[in-house]
Design a protein around this motif. Sequence first.
Motif, short mmCIF file in Angstrom:
data_model
loop_
_atom_site.label_atom_id
_atom_site.label_comp_id
_atom_site.label_asym_id
_atom_site.label_seq_id
_atom_site.Cartn_x
_atom_site.Cartn_y
_atom_site.Cartn_z
N THR A 105 0.78 -1.26 0.07
CA THR A 105 -0.11 0.10 0.00
C THR A 105 0.95 1.31 -0.14
N PRO A 106 1.93 1.60 0.89
CA PRO A 106 2.67 2.72 0.89
C PRO A 106 3.23 2.95 -0.70
N ILE A 107 3.78 2.02 -1.25
CA ILE A 107 4.45 2.14 -2.62
C ILE A 107 3.46 2.38 -3.61
N ILE A 108 2.08 1.82 -3.59
CA ILE A 108 1.23 2.06 -4.49
C ILE A 108 0.81 3.52 -4.10
N LEU A 152 -2.51 8.27 1.75
CA LEU A 152 -1.85 7.21 2.91
C LEU A 152 -0.29 7.57 2.83
N VAL A 153 0.18 8.20 2.09
CA VAL A 153 1.81 8.44 2.17
C VAL A 153 2.12 9.46 3.42
N ILE A 195 10.95 4.26 -4.26
CA ILE A 195 10.72 2.82 -4.48
C ILE A 195 11.77 2.00 -4.44
N PRO A 196 11.82 1.13 -3.30
CA PRO A 196 12.91 0.26 -2.84
C PRO A 196 13.59 -0.44 -3.87
N THR A 197 12.66 -0.93 -4.68
CA THR A 197 13.46 -1.96 -5.80
C THR A 197 14.04 -1.21 -7.04
N LEU A 198 13.98 -0.08 -7.19
CA LEU A 198 14.62 0.89 -8.08
C LEU A 198 15.68 1.52 -7.78
N THR A 199 16.82 1.73 -8.59
CA THR A 199 18.12 2.55 -8.29
C THR A 199 17.57 3.91 -8.09
#
Lengths: 885, 217
Positions: free
Chosen positions: A304-307, A400-401, B87-91
Amino acid sequence: MMPLPLKLAWRETANSWSRFIFLFLCIALGVGAIVAVDLFATNVEQAILGDARGLLGGDIELSWRRTVSQNGQDVLDSLSERKIIVSHITEFAAMAAVETNQSHDQGTKAVSQLVELKALDSFYPLYGSLIVEPAHRTEQLLAPIQSDCQRLPCFGAIVQKSLLIRLGLSLGRELRIGQTNFIITGILGKEPDKIATAFSLGPRVMISREALVTTELVKTGSRIRERYRLQLPSSTNLERWLGELRGRLSQEGVQVSSYRDAQPRLRRFLDQLTLYLGLIGLTILWVGGIGVACTIQGFITQKTPIIATLKTLGADSSQIIAIYLTQSLLLGSIGSLAGGILGAGLHQGLPLFLQGIIPETFSMEPTLAPILRGIAVGTLATLSFSLWPLLAIRSVSPSLVFRQDIDRAAKQSKPRSWPKELMGTVKDWWNDREQRMTSLLITGCLLGLAIWQAHSLSLGLFFSGAFIVSIFALLCGTTVLFWTLRHIHFPQKLLLRHATSNLQRPGNFTKAMTLAIGIGVMLMTTLITVQHTLLDLIEDQIPTSAPSFFFIDIQPDQHASFKQVLETHIPDSPYNLVPVVRSRLTAINGEPINPEDHKGKRNGWYFTREYVVTTFQSLPKDNLLTQGQWWETTQPQKSSNESTAQNNVPLVSVEEDAAKNLGLSLGSTLTLNIQGVPFVAKVSSFRKVDWGSFSMNFFMIVEPGSLDGAPITYIATARVPKTVEIALQQAIVAIMPNVTAIDVGDVLDNIAMIFRQLAMGIQALALLCLITGAMVMIAAISINRYRRLRELAILKALGGSRGLLLFSLGTEFGLIGGFAALVGISLGCLLSWSILYLFFDLTWALNMPVLLTGLLMTIALTLITGFLGTYRLLGFPPLSVLRQE
Amino acid sequence: MQLSAGNHAVQILHNISFEVSAKQVLAIVGPSGSGKSTLLGLLAGLDQPTCGSIHIHNTNITALAESAMAHFRRQYIGYVFQAFHLIPTLTALENVALPLELQGITTGEERAKTLLQAVGLEKRVHHYPIQLSGGEQQRVALARAFISQPPLLLADEPTGNLDSATGNLVIDLLWQLHEQHDSTLILVTHDTTLAARAQRILTLQDGTIVNDASLTT
């Protein structure tokens, strides 16, 4: 540059692949089952279509159940004149005897064994190849032998290995069949035209045609099979030949088949088997799909946070759904690929369960197409099961961020009564176009999969319907469980309360776990119940008074000596010895029957089968007259000869089902072909026969005297005590080598063994469904492991011992197992009842030991699975967990 | 702006009305819970106000549907968070280029590199967020916020998670980028020295504006 969705999906998967292990397994097990069955179905197709000439043994086969008549011989001679290669094979059951050297005080003793004899000519096999050890020419192996034999005539014989094992023989040893001695010159490896080894009466023995004549076993009325295989020039029109031969041999009672319609029964059996196994495979895949849906839902919640971040950066929902859909498909295709490999492995294990049922030359080579199809099916199933949870991405607020989802929490904290909840859900669904379209797409995909797998629209719809009903019943059951748990209070047991409230917590996937386990239990209960009922039928319902031996092909001149042997060896056991003739129905009321009109039709075999006709003075026991009158009451005063002479047409009593299917009424006339001679009889009565009595029963009985002059043989049944079985068989073989003794117990044991072996295969596949259910459970537990970890840490910090926590977890998982088992078993009982009642016309009986074992084993399974999913969490020191928070 | 929690409705913002001219720097200050972040979220279109309207670049963003709002955000708004939200999976490079990729522009790598160079991270372009310090992560977030050259930049406590030296560096960079790109900058902060660098300070208390002061520089 890699597109964004693929890049994100790949990185996410590569970074946390261990989190998706259970998703891979859920898909892989289902795809594995489907691929294994599909690979087998492809083998069936290839073997039966590709090797059809080999299985039939020629382009066309003419098969008689008696020695060929003059007319038939004329037709065969004319074929040879037209440059058609004709290979002649004779098959029948016979007794093989071996003289064994016993300890010196007992001298030599003959041991006998029922064998399936096959006499070959030099053309055999026209197609395919016969594999024999040593690999010499067949003609050389079967040639006459002048020296090294105890008696002449003597020939070489090729035998199946099982005969050597049963009689303790080896290559070079001698055995006697009929009036001839044979030296074993070869061990049979593969027989190209052998369909199913399981249903044979004994081991195969191959001899030459020349040797067959010397055995003197083929007599009038002998139960033999004469096969003439034709090899046509490649340019010849097969249909024209079939038409010509069927026309010229129409009154011969001969079966004319081409390689194109070869093995319809085997083919139908294997088609049905693969169809049902395929549907079990699809069930496994769908159960695995529940695991996919849970994993994706849990994953989306965690993301959810990444979305929300992506949304603040300007991504719209469809872009984010595309990202996570790509990831689901990536995961699904990896799982499906693993499934493809698993399927190829499972496929290699299938022959274990199909030994004896599939032809010896059957190839189990894996092919690529079924594996690719399986991967496509698995990926499509992943798409179907992940679309719905992915829709939740739309409701993730970008705010939500910087703020927790207060709105959603508020929504969940307001409980509504279930009718309102249901109405609300339906209304929301109706108003949401994307939800409507997605459900349509999912339904379309799943229905498509079911119809494709079932190879039929109606069966596919029925299967999907049954699946939906099962899911609905399991969901209703879980709702009842929740309701019950809410209304039971455990004031003294905090941990018990904790366990039961855990079950009902939103996001705990309790319903999904119950569903996944419950469907597996339902499948297993159904299969085991049906199997038990059918096996009971084969094994336990044989009356103790039923005969244990059948003796066939007793010649009229052996009648007296046979009787004497029986009376000497089993003076106290009753026996039946009756005359029979073999016949084929050629006309009813003067109307000729064309067997081709009835082939392949339901109950068409009543018109095409061979009828063994006998004669009785009085109505046999286990028979009940349902219409008409028995001859002793109609003509009590007359001798049978007089009655025949007066009416000129003998009377026949017909079994009622046969009469119904043949469309007979009292007074109808039947024309039977007895060894080429027409025999006309008038129907005088119908009988009901108890076939389950295992006694000698007949479809047609003619009045005494009417078979005078016909080529009769005698058959006998007797109840032979175990202790005298060998002695009796030896005595009969010694003086009447042509008489064949069939052990009823052996035949039934053989059938039961094959059935059990098949049932085990089907159950092994169904067990995969239960294992998939367990995988779904582990997947669902692992989604919430961080929440559980925190809770366990708090409980530990408050003084909960490991034992108490284990008790709480055990209660939670035990309840899931217990409930899934209860509902699954109930549904399984319902399903097995309908199968037994509707398809087998059998009564369903409550099998408490089986059901209780099922219940306990399911609870054990969920307890073990639950602990496997949580035991590591119990070991974490509470402080480190709480500090991380 | 009203939010519901349980059965209670909480009035977070009310009677808010202000205008910001192009290229201006506006600082929003106020005690915790005064509604600063909520106001910033509303300006970014991350939340919908329960009443009233917000106009940015002649567009009433409160009237936009979710998808249109996402498109608007891509083009007109840059956002810097207190917690960075990379975004943790991106550089680092991929994180910076992400807003362009979301717009379908796949050739943004060069621009991302230039921006990373501008924030002093030219040697860290292929590092993942977890391999970067807090200050470095925030500098990546700054580069990301500017890559689409948005006319409006919103920053929510951009130095809140950083020590003061790193914080100052990040602020200098923020100002530098703002000047280079001629964007309007609205930032929420607790830091009075940071607020003092703005041209205008809006003070919030209990969800309402209690002071609107223009500073001369």
